[in-house]
Design an enzyme around this catalytic site. Structure first.
Site, PDB file in Angstrom:
ATOM      1  CE1 TYR A  22      25.452  80.613  52.789  1.00 29.46           C
ATOM      2  CE2 TYR A  22      23.224  79.762  52.623  1.00 29.46           C
ATOM      3  CZ  TYR A  22      24.193  80.458  53.310  1.00 29.46           C
ATOM      4  OH  TYR A  22      23.889  80.993  54.547  1.00 29.46           O
ATOM      5  CD1 TRP A  53      29.428  88.724  48.087  1.00 30.66           C
ATOM      6  CD2 TRP A  53      28.859  87.920  50.091  1.00 30.66           C
ATOM      7  NE1 TRP A  53      30.595  88.420  48.772  1.00 30.66           N
ATOM      8  CE2 TRP A  53      30.271  87.935  50.010  1.00 30.66           C
ATOM      9  CE3 TRP A  53      28.267  87.467  51.280  1.00 30.66           C
ATOM     10  CZ2 TRP A  53      31.096  87.505  51.047  1.00 30.66           C
ATOM     11  CZ3 TRP A  53      29.089  87.044  52.315  1.00 30.66           C
ATOM     12  CH2 TRP A  53      30.483  87.059  52.195  1.00 30.66           C
ATOM     13  CB  SER A 133      21.962  88.001  58.275  1.00 30.93           C
ATOM     14  OG  SER A 133      22.649  86.940  58.913  1.00 30.93           O
ATOM     15  CE  LYS A 237      26.278  73.254  55.734  1.00 29.40           C
ATOM     16  NZ  LYS A 237      27.434  74.126  55.418  1.00 29.40           N
ATOM     17  CG  PHE A 239      26.004  67.855  54.425  1.00 28.05           C
ATOM     18  CD1 PHE A 239      25.675  68.510  53.247  1.00 28.05           C
ATOM     19  CD2 PHE A 239      26.885  68.469  55.292  1.00 28.05           C
ATOM     20  CE1 PHE A 239      26.218  69.738  52.932  1.00 28.05           C
ATOM     21  CE2 PHE A 239      27.437  69.703  54.987  1.00 28.05           C
ATOM     22  CZ  PHE A 239      27.103  70.340  53.816  1.00 28.05           C
ATOM     23  CD  GLU A 246      18.593  61.413  64.913  1.00 27.42           C
ATOM     24  OE1 GLU A 246      18.770  60.196  65.102  1.00 27.42           O
ATOM     25  OE2 GLU A 246      19.509  62.270  65.029  1.00 27.42           O
ATOM     26  CG  ASN A 247      18.172  68.420  63.195  1.00 28.98           C
ATOM     27  OD1 ASN A 247      18.626  67.950  64.240  1.00 28.98           O
ATOM     28  ND2 ASN A 247      18.955  68.825  62.210  1.00 28.98           N
TER      29      ASN A 247
END
Length: 290
Positions: A22, A53, A133, A237, A239, A246-247
């Site tokens: 990232y 990674w 993952s 996710k 920005f 709100e999430n």
């Protein structure tokens, strides 16, 4: 805007989903240290997830990769360290190694050997727990059935939303005490470089719109509530500070059983994040149904 700056805005955002690729570990680490220094949080209040990674799968590279993350973050440990993808690339400092034709150079994958090196990282105090993952059932079973297994994966971070509810993987992980962490719980960005744009935007779904209207919420909040209510950890996710706030506002209502079933009925087995550019890798996980 760094997630931890949200503490000063009254939003308790403590789960940070990070990764070496990232390219923001320095900034995240700085924010964590600043908030610890000013007394806003303690280290134990922060849950940091780091990721191994694809170019660091060989056992001898696993601990150095984690130590690199810790050095950048300037932390003594991460709370969770996961294998980002089951597909290994050619080891080295180039995260996306390519041949003369521009194709990613793959590397032979031994997931069990990688896992053993990760287990040593727990014993060394560099991480509190381990996970994976984008693993399918077969790949999870490789780890779970590994002779001499010391630490089970505690999570499998996978794509999970109303158009891709993952019922089989949900059932399998529940049977094995593995927590599902759902990425892209709101669908995903419409970036044609890695997202299938043929799939319809999730948040415009008519059923989600209708249920959102009933509860005076938005469709994102309904999608998040759906997953949380079925036991999925969500990592949306954004920005936008407004949308991030709100999430969080999904804990003041419950979806009814009928609404949960209706949303489950939206499942189209749509995977937004297909990673088709690596579909010829021997360990590409999405050829299997789950």
């Amino acid at each position: 805007m760094n997630k931890l700056t949200l503490y000063s805005k009254g939003i308790d955002y403590s789960h940070i989903d990070g990764a070496l690729v990232y390219f923001n570990e320095h900034e995240v680490g700085q924010a964590i240290r600043e908030k610890i220094a000013d007394g806003t949080v303690k280290r134990e209040d922060i849950f940091y997830c780091g990721k191994l990674w694809n170019t660091f799968h060989p056992p001898e590279l696993v601990r150095p990769a984690l130590e690199r993350t810790l050095k950048t973050l300037q932390l003594e440990y991460v709370d969770l360290y996961i294998i980002e993808l089951p597909m290994a690339f050619k080891p080295g400092d180039t995260f996306y190694p390519k041949d003369e034709n521009g194709k990613i150079v793959y590397h032979e994958t031994d997931l069990c050997a990688t896992w053993e090196a990760l287990e040593a990282c727990i014993d060394a105090g560099l991480t509190k727990s381990l996970g994976v993952s984008n693993f399918n059932k077969r790949q999870l079973e490789l780890i779970l059935n590994k002779p001499g297994l010391k630490y089970k994966p505690v999570t499998n971070q996978i794509e999970c939303h109303p158009y891709f509810t993952q019922p089989k993987m949900m059932q399998y992980c529940k049977q094995n005490d593995i927590i599902i962490v759902g990425y892209s719980p709101l669908g995903t960005s419409r970036d044609p470089s890695w997202v299938n744009l043929k799939n319809p935007p999730l948040l415009e779904d008519k059923l989600l719109v209708a249920i959102a209207k009933k509860y005076n919420k938005n469709t994102a909040q309904i999608a998040l509530r759906f997953n949380v209510q079925r036991g999925v950890v969500v990592i949306p996710k954004s920005f936008s500070p407004k949308r991030i706030k709100e999430n969080f506002e999904i804990f003041d209502f419950f979806l009814t059983d009928d609404e949960m079933r209706a949303i489950e009925g939206l499942n189209k087995n749509i995977r937004f994040v297909e990673l088709l550019m690596w579909s010829d890798h021997p360990e590409y996980p999405f050829h299997d149904y789950y």
